[in-house]
Design a protein around this motif. Structure first.
Motif, PDB file in Angstrom:
ATOM      1  N   PHE A 154       0.856  -1.281  -0.079  1.00  0.00           N
ATOM      2  CA  PHE A 154      -0.087  -0.098   0.088  1.00  0.00           C
ATOM      3  C   PHE A 154       0.924   1.317   0.056  1.00  0.00           C
ATOM      4  N   LEU A 155       1.895   1.190   0.700  1.00  0.00           N
ATOM      5  CA  LEU A 155       2.976   2.339   1.048  1.00  0.00           C
ATOM      6  C   LEU A 155       3.691   2.437  -0.250  1.00  0.00           C
ATOM      7  N   ARG A 156       3.869   1.505  -1.232  1.00  0.00           N
ATOM      8  CA  ARG A 156       4.824   1.651  -2.219  1.00  0.00           C
ATOM      9  C   ARG A 156       4.946   3.060  -2.843  1.00  0.00           C
ATOM     10  N   THR A 157       6.034   3.536  -3.220  1.00  0.00           N
ATOM     11  CA  THR A 157       6.116   4.893  -3.917  1.00  0.00           C
ATOM     12  C   THR A 157       5.162   4.649  -5.178  1.00  0.00           C
ATOM     13  N   GLU A 158       5.789   3.616  -5.961  1.00  0.00           N
ATOM     14  CA  GLU A 158       4.930   3.644  -7.261  1.00  0.00           C
ATOM     15  C   GLU A 158       3.589   2.995  -6.836  1.00  0.00           C
ATOM     16  N   PRO A 159       2.475   3.757  -7.369  1.00  0.00           N
ATOM     17  CA  PRO A 159       1.086   3.311  -7.000  1.00  0.00           C
ATOM     18  C   PRO A 159       0.552   2.348  -7.598  1.00  0.00           C
TER      19      PRO A 159
END
Lengths: 340, 340
Positions: free
Chosen positions: A72-77
DNA sequence: TTGAAAGCGCTAACAC
DNA sequence: GTGTTAGCGCTTTCAA
């Protein structure tokens, strides 16, 4: 005070049963009363209470959406876009989506999302890789499950997956059609289905075109498919003095690392080495050169998952259907025709 | 079949009312029966149906969370983290969070999120700037509202905001304490409250230390606070031959652009120019040099919003309280003591 | 084709 | 302290 079905019934001069009937156009209702009821609904701006409805129907009208915190927190959405697709599709179908994140490390005493404990959803969509322990704990609740971009190692499930094999194939096809013969592949952990499938696509394409597979051109086994590991993988290739004129990276992150390494060593992209990535992440278009890649339609993954879930819920059967979402080659500036 | 309150009552040999009473420890229940009921609940693994509960209590147990699509899809997971905070806090307080995105362009006929039309939430948290048209349409529903990281231009609301003034102040303080006197400020549209507040903090710090404000050191008015505009702003400063030994950028994106411009012109960071940003985004630590910045605790914003919402819901009053979430200076390598 | 009424699981008066 | 009961808003037999 909220408008109820009684208000509508009174205004239309009918019983609540009739209102309910026209609402779901069950049975035969005379066109005349139907119109009267519809008019009353309009005028009062009536929206049936999902809560009351749920109570009698024994459904909640909610779909759970589970994601690990990391994802969920990955920089890449990536997963965020998938969620958006699900949310979007849910709107039309009168479902609400409850998002819950779970820790990446799931232990025996890690609590399940509240909506499962309270049985507050009709089904659960699970996106990306999740801990097996989580699935074990979840099993006893017997919820309809749909997996997205992940398929558990054991068992049979409904799932929406990326067509990775085809993706790997068209990426490699593209390079071959540009005249390349020495095409390197860098990937991560082959245990991960997506990666091994892309790898398989690579090999199938070579085979199709009558090129022989060369193990020296392949670097796999890195733990994660990060930029750093892409950097390292290509350096390793270069250090072994392996010759290659093109490179297929199993995802864009690794492709970015690869580009950095090549640049640092003074190797020109695409003049000396053509590169294809996989995923089509945001930054691709802003790289130097912009990266040719395989585009994955993220929202579609979420939409398909929701559709599959509805199928299961409506027909009340566990289909165990797998949906493969098609991918697409996006040609940018990191690949070019081989010159000699 | 799901376990109901009746099953528990039967097993404990009491009435359903009693079970309900111990569940919410209202009134006096004898320790003895309390224990029996609790035991039955345990043994049956009973979880009350939120749906049934909601029906009688006239609450849904849901909180809506509204975000524009742009904000949700931002590469930098700013609002995603805020949402996570809200979700996290909601778990304890037995609420579910329904996320809805709205388009950035909201027209008269753009439908409201389904949970507002169906009144399926008890209150709504609105994160980030949203179209005024949306707020206008929302108003008639009369939902308890809490804003996060945004405050509408007109009206009085409950809101959780970043302590921008203090942030701007401690950023500037830090530079002054390092001996800098010529401190530039680059910002975006001063109409935007966050930016003008950070700017105000900058000016207050100068004043506090007896430094005179110099308009030549300030570049504002750029439409968006993007990296590109940061680049441009600093170039403009340099082109005007304005002398400065330190720079406070109104956010990290602009700071990144500023760094690029300075590097390109051969100006060393931090030896020749110290830089402070604002936000503490993911990439900061990986920049060259790592960026000194003002850290904003994103999940806290979401947590506070949820707490505020609960306050409003429990006490059944519209407090119109504003909560300022504290920020913190994070010193990395982009700032250093002024040498002469 | 329409209406009366029971009941989904829970809470809260009120009675005992 | 604890039980009885009405009713939240809706759907769905069943009867008319």
């Amino acid at each position: 005070m909220k408008i109820t079905i009684h208000d509508v019934a009174r205004r239309a001069g009918v019983s609540t049963a009739t209102v309910s009937l026209v609402l779901h156009n069950k049975r035969k209702i005379s066109e005349e009363t139907r119109k009267r009821v519809l008019k009353a609904i309009q005028e009062l701006n009536y929206h049936p209470s999902q809560v009351a409805r749920g109570l009698v129907l024994k459904q909640t009208g909610n779909i759970g959406f589970v994601l690990t915190e990391d994802h969920f927190l990955r920089t890449e959405p990536f997963y965020t876009r998938i969620f958006l697709g699900t949310e979007f599709e849910a709107r039309d179908s009168n479902y609400f989506v409850l998002l819950a994140t779970i820790p990446n490390d799931f232990f025996d005493d890690t609590p399940l999302p509240r909506f499962v404990m309270q049985q507050n959803v009709d089904g659960i969509i699970i996106a990306g890789k999740v801990p097996l322990k989580f699935l074990d704990k979840l099993r006893s609740y017997n919820f309809p499950l749909v997996f997205v971009d992940y398929y558990p190692p054991r068992g049979t499930y409904s799932a929406v997956l990326i067509d990775n094999i085809r993706g790997g194939m068209i990426a490699t096809d593209h390079l071959i059609e540009l005249g390349h013969q020495k095409i390197a592949f860098i990937g991560g952990d082959l245990q991960h289905p997506s990666i091994s499938e892309r790898y398989l696509g690579y090999k199938l394409a070579l085979e199709k075109h009558g090129l022989t597979y060369d193990a020296d051109l392949v670097v796999t086994g890195e733990q994660s498919t990060s930029k750093e590991n892409g950097y390292r993988a290509v350096c390793a290739l270069l250090d072994k003095k392996t010759e290659f004129t093109a490179l297929f990276a199993c995802n864009d992150a690794m492709a970015m690392g690869a580009m950095e390494c090549l640049k640092k060593r003074g190797i020109k992209i695409p003049e000396q080495v053509s590169i294809v990535g996989f995923d089509d992440i945001e930054q691709d278009a802003f790289l130097d050169p912009p990266l040719t890649t395989i585009a994955v339609p993220k929202p579609d993954l979420g939409i398909e998952a929701m559709k599959l879930m509805q199928d299961i819920l409506n027909k009340n059967i566990r289909t165990n259907k797998k949906v493969l979402v098609p991918v697409e080659l996006v040609v940018r500036k990191s690949t070019t025709r081989l010159r000699d």
